[in-house]
Design a protein around this motif. Structure first.
Motif, PDB file in Angstrom:
ATOM      1  N   MET A 102       0.989  -1.478   0.135  1.00 32.39           N
ATOM      2  CA  MET A 102      -0.081   0.037  -0.231  1.00 32.39           C
ATOM      3  C   MET A 102       0.826   0.913   0.100  1.00 32.39           C
ATOM      4  SD  MET A 102      -3.294  -1.360   2.428  1.00 32.39           S
ATOM      5  CE  MET A 102      -4.807  -0.012   2.082  1.00 32.39           C
ATOM      6  N   VAL A 103       2.141   1.774   1.027  1.00 34.38           N
ATOM      7  CA  VAL A 103       2.563   2.594   0.903  1.00 34.38           C
ATOM      8  C   VAL A 103       3.923   2.524   0.004  1.00 34.38           C
ATOM      9  CG1 VAL A 103       5.159   3.451   2.079  1.00 34.38           C
ATOM     10  CG2 VAL A 103       3.369   2.510   4.102  1.00 34.38           C
ATOM     11  N   GLU A 104       4.113   1.137  -0.764  1.00 33.01           N
ATOM     12  CA  GLU A 104       4.801   1.647  -2.462  1.00 33.01           C
ATOM     13  C   GLU A 104       4.172   1.559  -3.431  1.00 33.01           C
ATOM     14  OE1 GLU A 104       6.947  -2.074  -2.649  1.00 33.01           O
ATOM     15  OE2 GLU A 104       8.624  -1.330  -1.094  1.00 33.01           O
ATOM     16  N   ASN A 105       2.692   1.391  -3.348  1.00 32.69           N
ATOM     17  CA  ASN A 105       2.205   1.730  -4.899  1.00 32.69           C
ATOM     18  C   ASN A 105       1.525   2.443  -4.171  1.00 32.69           C
ATOM     19  OD1 ASN A 105       2.675  -0.256  -6.217  1.00 32.69           O
ATOM     20  ND2 ASN A 105       1.560  -1.562  -4.673  1.00 32.69           N
ATOM     21  N   ARG A 106       1.426   3.869  -3.175  1.00 40.08           N
ATOM     22  CA  ARG A 106       1.315   4.969  -3.263  1.00 40.08           C
ATOM     23  C   ARG A 106      -0.829   4.497  -3.174  1.00 40.08           C
ATOM     24  NH1 ARG A 106       4.981   8.933  -3.652  1.00 40.08           N
ATOM     25  NH2 ARG A 106       6.335   8.370  -5.349  1.00 40.08           N
ATOM     26  N   GLU A 107      -1.580   3.622  -2.265  1.00 46.69           N
ATOM     27  CA  GLU A 107      -2.310   3.603  -2.139  1.00 46.69           C
ATOM     28  C   GLU A 107      -2.545   4.534  -0.992  1.00 46.69           C
ATOM     29  OE1 GLU A 107      -4.519   1.554  -4.200  1.00 46.69           O
ATOM     30  OE2 GLU A 107      -3.144   1.322  -5.136  1.00 46.69           O
ATOM     31  N   ILE A 108      -1.748   4.717   0.096  1.00 52.01           N
ATOM     32  CA  ILE A 108      -2.371   5.535   1.381  1.00 52.01           C
ATOM     33  C   ILE A 108      -1.697   7.017   1.007  1.00 52.01           C
ATOM     34  CG2 ILE A 108      -1.588   5.626   3.531  1.00 52.01           C
ATOM     35  CD1 ILE A 108      -1.222   2.854   3.725  1.00 52.01           C
ATOM     36  N   ASN A 109      -2.458   7.620   1.154  1.00 53.45           N
ATOM     37  CA  ASN A 109      -1.897   9.603   0.796  1.00 53.45           C
ATOM     38  C   ASN A 109      -1.370   9.658   2.044  1.00 53.45           C
ATOM     39  OD1 ASN A 109      -4.008  10.425   2.743  1.00 53.45           O
ATOM     40  ND2 ASN A 109      -6.065  10.075   1.768  1.00 53.45           N
ATOM     41  N   ALA A 110      -1.052  10.884   1.869  1.00 49.82           N
ATOM     42  CA  ALA A 110      -0.193  11.570   3.419  1.00 49.82           C
ATOM     43  C   ALA A 110      -0.718  11.977   4.414  1.00 49.82           C
ATOM     44  CB  ALA A 110       0.132  13.058   2.658  1.00 49.82           C
ATOM     45  N   LYS A 111      -2.433  11.866   4.416  1.00 51.97           N
ATOM     46  CA  LYS A 111      -2.868  12.116   5.521  1.00 51.97           C
ATOM     47  C   LYS A 111      -3.381  11.100   6.377  1.00 51.97           C
ATOM     48  CE  LYS A 111      -7.258  13.861   7.259  1.00 51.97           C
ATOM     49  NZ  LYS A 111      -8.917  14.351   6.975  1.00 51.97           N
ATOM     50  N   GLU A 112      -3.430   9.494   5.993  1.00 46.64           N
ATOM     51  CA  GLU A 112      -4.038   8.658   5.889  1.00 46.64           C
ATOM     52  C   GLU A 112      -2.085   8.413   6.233  1.00 46.64           C
ATOM     53  OE1 GLU A 112      -7.024   6.685   3.677  1.00 46.64           O
ATOM     54  OE2 GLU A 112      -5.396   6.939   2.339  1.00 46.64           O
ATOM     55  N   LEU A 113      -1.166   8.141   5.613  1.00 44.47           N
ATOM     56  CA  LEU A 113      -0.064   7.976   6.432  1.00 44.47           C
ATOM     57  C   LEU A 113       0.400   8.789   7.564  1.00 44.47           C
ATOM     58  CD1 LEU A 113       2.490   6.687   5.372  1.00 44.47           C
ATOM     59  CD2 LEU A 113       3.473   7.846   4.464  1.00 44.47           C
ATOM     60  N   ALA A 114       0.203   9.810   7.689  1.00 43.22           N
ATOM     61  CA  ALA A 114       0.139  10.003   9.191  1.00 43.22           C
ATOM     62  C   ALA A 114       0.406   9.752   9.961  1.00 43.22           C
ATOM     63  CB  ALA A 114       0.211  12.729   9.629  1.00 43.22           C
ATOM     64  N   GLU A 115      -2.002   9.377   9.816  1.00 43.39           N
ATOM     65  CA  GLU A 115      -2.646   8.430  10.961  1.00 43.39           C
ATOM     66  C   GLU A 115      -2.069   7.523  11.315  1.00 43.39           C
ATOM     67  OE1 GLU A 115      -6.935   7.526  11.583  1.00 43.39           O
ATOM     68  OE2 GLU A 115      -6.886   8.910  10.141  1.00 43.39           O
ATOM     69  N   ILE A 116      -1.509   6.393  10.210  1.00 45.74           N
ATOM     70  CA  ILE A 116      -0.545   5.884  10.927  1.00 45.74           C
ATOM     71  C   ILE A 116       0.394   5.412  11.839  1.00 45.74           C
ATOM     72  CG2 ILE A 116       0.681   3.358   9.400  1.00 45.74           C
ATOM     73  CD1 ILE A 116      -1.716   3.717   7.132  1.00 45.74           C
ATOM     74  N   GLU A 117       1.044   6.241  11.680  1.00 39.50           N
ATOM     75  CA  GLU A 117       2.520   6.975  12.243  1.00 39.50           C
ATOM     76  C   GLU A 117       1.645   7.309  13.403  1.00 39.50           C
ATOM     77  OE1 GLU A 117       4.148  10.155   9.186  1.00 39.50           O
ATOM     78  OE2 GLU A 117       5.179   8.840   7.813  1.00 39.50           O
ATOM     79  N   LYS A 118       0.995   8.013  13.902  1.00 39.61           N
ATOM     80  CA  LYS A 118       1.039   8.496  14.980  1.00 39.61           C
ATOM     81  C   LYS A 118      -0.221   6.907  15.766  1.00 39.61           C
ATOM     82  CE  LYS A 118      -2.600  10.836  17.610  1.00 39.61           C
ATOM     83  NZ  LYS A 118      -4.369  11.784  17.493  1.00 39.61           N
ATOM     84  N   LEU A 119      -1.173   6.427  14.795  1.00 39.79           N
ATOM     85  CA  LEU A 119      -1.612   5.020  15.820  1.00 39.79           C
ATOM     86  C   LEU A 119       0.299   4.450  15.699  1.00 39.79           C
ATOM     87  CD1 LEU A 119      -4.131   3.857  13.193  1.00 39.79           C
ATOM     88  CD2 LEU A 119      -4.271   5.223  15.923  1.00 39.79           C
ATOM     89  N   VAL A 120       0.915   4.051  14.959  1.00 38.84           N
ATOM     90  CA  VAL A 120       2.094   3.029  15.311  1.00 38.84           C
ATOM     91  C   VAL A 120       3.023   3.531  15.946  1.00 38.84           C
ATOM     92  CG1 VAL A 120       4.194   2.555  14.681  1.00 38.84           C
ATOM     93  CG2 VAL A 120       2.317   2.228  13.087  1.00 38.84           C
ATOM     94  N   ARG A 121       3.521   4.968  16.742  1.00 36.05           N
ATOM     95  CA  ARG A 121       3.738   5.670  18.058  1.00 36.05           C
ATOM     96  C   ARG A 121       3.182   5.421  19.400  1.00 36.05           C
ATOM     97  NH1 ARG A 121       4.896  10.215  14.435  1.00 36.05           N
ATOM     98  NH2 ARG A 121       2.634  10.613  15.129  1.00 36.05           N
ATOM     99  N   GLU A 122       1.861   5.749  19.121  1.00 33.76           N
ATOM    100  CA  GLU A 122       0.650   5.702  20.701  1.00 33.76           C
ATOM    101  C   GLU A 122       0.617   3.692  20.898  1.00 33.76           C
ATOM    102  OE1 GLU A 122      -3.406   7.058  19.030  1.00 33.76           O
ATOM    103  OE2 GLU A 122      -2.511   8.730  19.201  1.00 33.76           O
ATOM    104  N   ARG A 123       1.030   3.029  19.947  1.00 31.62           N
ATOM    105  CA  ARG A 123       1.640   1.765  19.656  1.00 31.62           C
ATOM    106  C   ARG A 123       2.681   1.061  20.504  1.00 31.62           C
ATOM    107  NH1 ARG A 123      -1.270  -3.833  19.554  1.00 31.62           N
ATOM    108  NH2 ARG A 123      -0.072  -4.659  20.198  1.00 31.62           N
ATOM    109  N   ARG A 124       3.704   1.638  20.545  1.00 30.63           N
ATOM    110  CA  ARG A 124       4.492   1.450  20.950  1.00 30.63           C
ATOM    111  C   ARG A 124       4.784   2.098  22.432  1.00 30.63           C
ATOM    112  NH1 ARG A 124       7.957   2.876  16.046  1.00 30.63           N
ATOM    113  NH2 ARG A 124       8.201   0.812  14.926  1.00 30.63           N
ATOM    114  N   LYS A 125       3.936   2.307  22.703  1.00 34.76           N
ATOM    115  CA  LYS A 125       4.290   3.243  24.861  1.00 34.76           C
ATOM    116  C   LYS A 125       3.108   2.491  25.210  1.00 34.76           C
ATOM    117  CE  LYS A 125       4.421   8.135  22.823  1.00 34.76           C
ATOM    118  NZ  LYS A 125       3.214   9.246  22.667  1.00 34.76           N
TER     119      LYS A 125
END
Length: 129
Positions: A102-125
């Motif tokens: 999904m990332v390599e084929n640009r299926e995820i837009n910048a807004k969605e990518l930022a949201e995923i990054e936020k979720l990953v950071r929260e999950r790591r905590k």
């Protein structure tokens, strides 16, 4: 004994979404909601809701004038099962190739990518459950 719940088909999922949104519904209510979006026969909705009941996705109780159907599982639980089934079938059970695709084929837009990054950071905590 009821069969093991299978992944809902596209039409079954449409019907389930109507019932999840309403909380419970008769065949006529589901038919009216679906008919606003697409052409569908009342008998098709009736048949599909019977199949969903047989598969264990819906249960029905006698109402005043018609059976009232309620979902057996919440929407999130069914969708999680569908995602797990898809990932198991297509990506041998690993979510990594799906996300990479999904990332390599640009299926995820910048807004969605930022949201995923936020979720990953929260999950790591959080400690793993």
């Amino acid at each position: 004994m009821r069969p093991v719940k299978s992944v809902p088909t596209d039409l079954e999922l449409e019907i389930l979404k109507v019932i999840w949104r309403r909380g419970q519904a008769t065949v006529r209510e589901v038919y009216r909601d679906l008919a606003e979006q697409r052409k569908i026969a009342y008998t098709t909705v009736l048949t599909m809701m019977g199949i969903l009941e047989h598969k264990g996705h819906l249960k029905k109780t006698a109402g005043e004038r018609a059976y009232v159907y309620t979902p057996v599982q919440p929407e999130s639980q069914v969708l999680n099962g569908m995602v797990r089934e898809f990932v198991g079938r297509v990506f041998n059970g690993s979510f990594t190739p799906l996300l990479v695709h999904m990332v390599e084929n640009r299926e995820i837009n910048a807004k969605e990518l930022a949201e995923i990054e936020k979720l990953v950071r929260e999950r790591r905590k959080k400690p793993h459950a």
